[in-house]
Structure formats: C-alpha cells, structure tokens
Design a protein around this motif. Structure first.
Motif, PDB file in Angstrom:
ATOM      1  N   ASP A  88       0.815  -1.218   0.000  1.00  0.00           N
ATOM      2  CA  ASP A  88       0.000   0.000   0.000  1.00  0.00           C
ATOM      3  C   ASP A  88       0.849   1.270   0.000  1.00  0.00           C
ATOM      4  N   LYS A  89       2.142   1.105  -0.304  1.00  0.00           N
ATOM      5  CA  LYS A  89       3.029   2.269  -0.384  1.00  0.00           C
ATOM      6  C   LYS A  89       2.992   2.850  -1.793  1.00  0.00           C
ATOM      7  N   LYS A  90       2.780   4.154  -1.864  1.00  0.00           N
ATOM      8  CA  LYS A  90       2.753   4.836  -3.160  1.00  0.00           C
ATOM      9  C   LYS A  90       4.149   4.866  -3.773  1.00  0.00           C
ATOM     10  N   PRO A  91       4.218   4.809  -5.116  1.00  0.00           N
ATOM     11  CA  PRO A  91       5.521   4.983  -5.768  1.00  0.00           C
ATOM     12  C   PRO A  91       5.982   6.431  -5.633  1.00  0.00           C
ATOM     13  N   THR A  92       7.231   6.681  -5.952  1.00  0.00           N
ATOM     14  CA  THR A  92       7.787   8.031  -5.893  1.00  0.00           C
ATOM     15  C   THR A  92       8.050   8.525  -7.311  1.00  0.00           C
ATOM     16  N   PRO A  93       7.191   9.429  -7.803  1.00  0.00           N
ATOM     17  CA  PRO A  93       7.434   9.961  -9.144  1.00  0.00           C
ATOM     18  C   PRO A  93       8.587  10.964  -9.119  1.00  0.00           C
ATOM     19  N   TYR A  94       9.296  11.054 -10.220  1.00  0.00           N
ATOM     20  CA  TYR A  94      10.383  12.018 -10.383  1.00  0.00           C
ATOM     21  C   TYR A  94      10.239  12.534 -11.804  1.00  0.00           C
ATOM     22  N   CYS A  95       9.890  13.820 -11.941  1.00  0.00           N
ATOM     23  CA  CYS A  95       9.467  14.333 -13.251  1.00  0.00           C
ATOM     24  C   CYS A  95      10.280  15.527 -13.730  1.00  0.00           C
ATOM     25  N   ILE A  96      10.363  15.657 -15.053  1.00  0.00           N
ATOM     26  CA  ILE A  96      10.795  16.897 -15.692  1.00  0.00           C
ATOM     27  C   ILE A  96       9.677  17.902 -15.403  1.00  0.00           C
ATOM     28  N   SER A  97      10.006  19.083 -14.969  1.00  0.00           N
ATOM     29  CA  SER A  97       8.961  20.032 -14.577  1.00  0.00           C
ATOM     30  C   SER A  97       8.306  20.731 -15.760  1.00  0.00           C
ATOM     31  N   GLU A  98       9.008  20.780 -16.889  1.00  0.00           N
ATOM     32  CA  GLU A  98       8.461  21.520 -18.023  1.00  0.00           C
ATOM     33  C   GLU A  98       9.014  20.975 -19.327  1.00  0.00           C
ATOM     34  N   ILE A  99       8.144  20.865 -20.324  1.00  0.00           N
ATOM     35  CA  ILE A  99       8.547  20.520 -21.688  1.00  0.00           C
ATOM     36  C   ILE A  99       8.003  21.604 -22.604  1.00  0.00           C
ATOM     37  N   ILE A 100       8.856  22.050 -23.515  1.00  0.00           N
ATOM     38  CA  ILE A 100       8.450  23.039 -24.517  1.00  0.00           C
ATOM     39  C   ILE A 100       8.387  22.327 -25.855  1.00  0.00           C
TER      40      ILE A 100
END
Length: 181
Positions: A88-100
């Motif tokens: 029941d542990k959520k994954p940890t997302p790691y994202c690019i904050s912006e794409i142009i």
C-alpha cells in the motif's frame, strides 16, 4: 488473531494463532498441524507444520494457511485462513517540470506522452515496466495527450498544467504536476 507488520522490501511478518475448544480434550492437549500455501496457488511451501502459532515472513500477495486440530478422541477438524499481504506504499514519481514543444505544421497537432515527463520514478516493489506513467491516477492506459491548434485558443502559444501519475504493480499511484508550453 492475525497480525501483519511490514518488515522489508515487499515482505511482511505475519503472526497468527489458531484456537479451538473441544468437549473431550482440554485445549492444551489438542494436537495442531498446518500447511502454508504462499500465493494461494496449490503449492505448499510448508507441508507439515506443527503447533497452533505461526510467526513468519510472507511476500506481498494472497496466501493460505490450512489448520488441522486433533482431539484425544481422534476427531479432526480443518479450517483455512486466507489472507492478503498488500503493498500500500505509493511509488515516488520524479518528473521533468516543463517541456516546450510546438504543434507540427503538417499534422496541426502534437502528441505528448506521460512518460516524456518521467525522470526515473521508483517504488518499493515494482520496477521497470511495472511502473507506468499516466495522466490518470487509476487508468494505466491514459498515457498520451494530443494538442491541436484549437487548444491554443487563437494564440501563438499556451501553457498547460498537467498531473503525471506513476502507477505501480499494486495500482498505488502518486503524481508530479508539470507544465507543457
């Protein structure tokens, strides 16, 4: 009683005690045995356990314990405990904050994939393709968005704010908020 305590990566300690009463035998003289089917798939990981208590680590999943108790009159009763050890542990997302990006002149559209924003999400149990990037917390197939000139509402550019979810094999999810310009 059944107690489940997470102890490691994708495992939990399960403590369970069976109880019974009998008309012909005192409780402390009942003879207990059990089998354990990890995964509840018909294969026995423990075929001849002895006693009325189990204290053991189990992997995540659904499991079955079959208890047998024999009294002094040689009567035998059997019952099953089916239980689930859940991730029941959520994954940890790691994202690019912006794409142009730009809308393509020939097709008059551009398709963006949720995975375009993923910089390497992690999870306690799921790895690789078990982790899915999606634009929905619950729909693993909501993986792309197509933008057209109409989405620009007559302007030369527009900024869109999107939530990009990482969904693990147990369908737990968490998200990053990202921008598309």
């Amino acid at each position: 009683d059944l107690t489940i305590t997470q102890v490691g990566v994708c495992t939990a300690n399960v403590k369970v005690t069976a109880t019974a009463t009998d008309d012909c035998t005192p409780v402390d003289l009942l003879k207990w045995s059990y089998t354990i089917d990890e995964g509840n798939n018909g294969s026995l990981e423990v075929a001849a356990g002895v006693g009325s208590s189990i204290d053991r680590n189990f992997p995540y999943g659904t499991h079955k314990i079959t208890w047998s108790v024999r009294d002094a009159c040689n009567n035998v009763r059997t019952c099953n405990n089916i239980f689930t050890v859940a991730d029941d542990k959520k994954p940890t997302p790691y994202c690019i904050s912006e794409i142009i990006t730009v809308i393509m002149p020939t097709s008059k559209e551009v398709t963006i994939w949720a995975s375009d924003f993923d910089l390497g999400a992690t999870d306690n149990c799921s790895t690789g393709n078990q982790l899915v990037s999606s634009f929905s917390a619950t729909n693993r197939n909501d993986i792309s968005r197509t933008f057209t000139c109409a989405d620009l509402e007559g302007g030369a550019f527009k900024e869109f704010t999107l939530d990009v979810y990482t969904i693990d094999a147990a369908n737990n999810s968490d998200f990053c908020t990202v921008r598309l310009v």
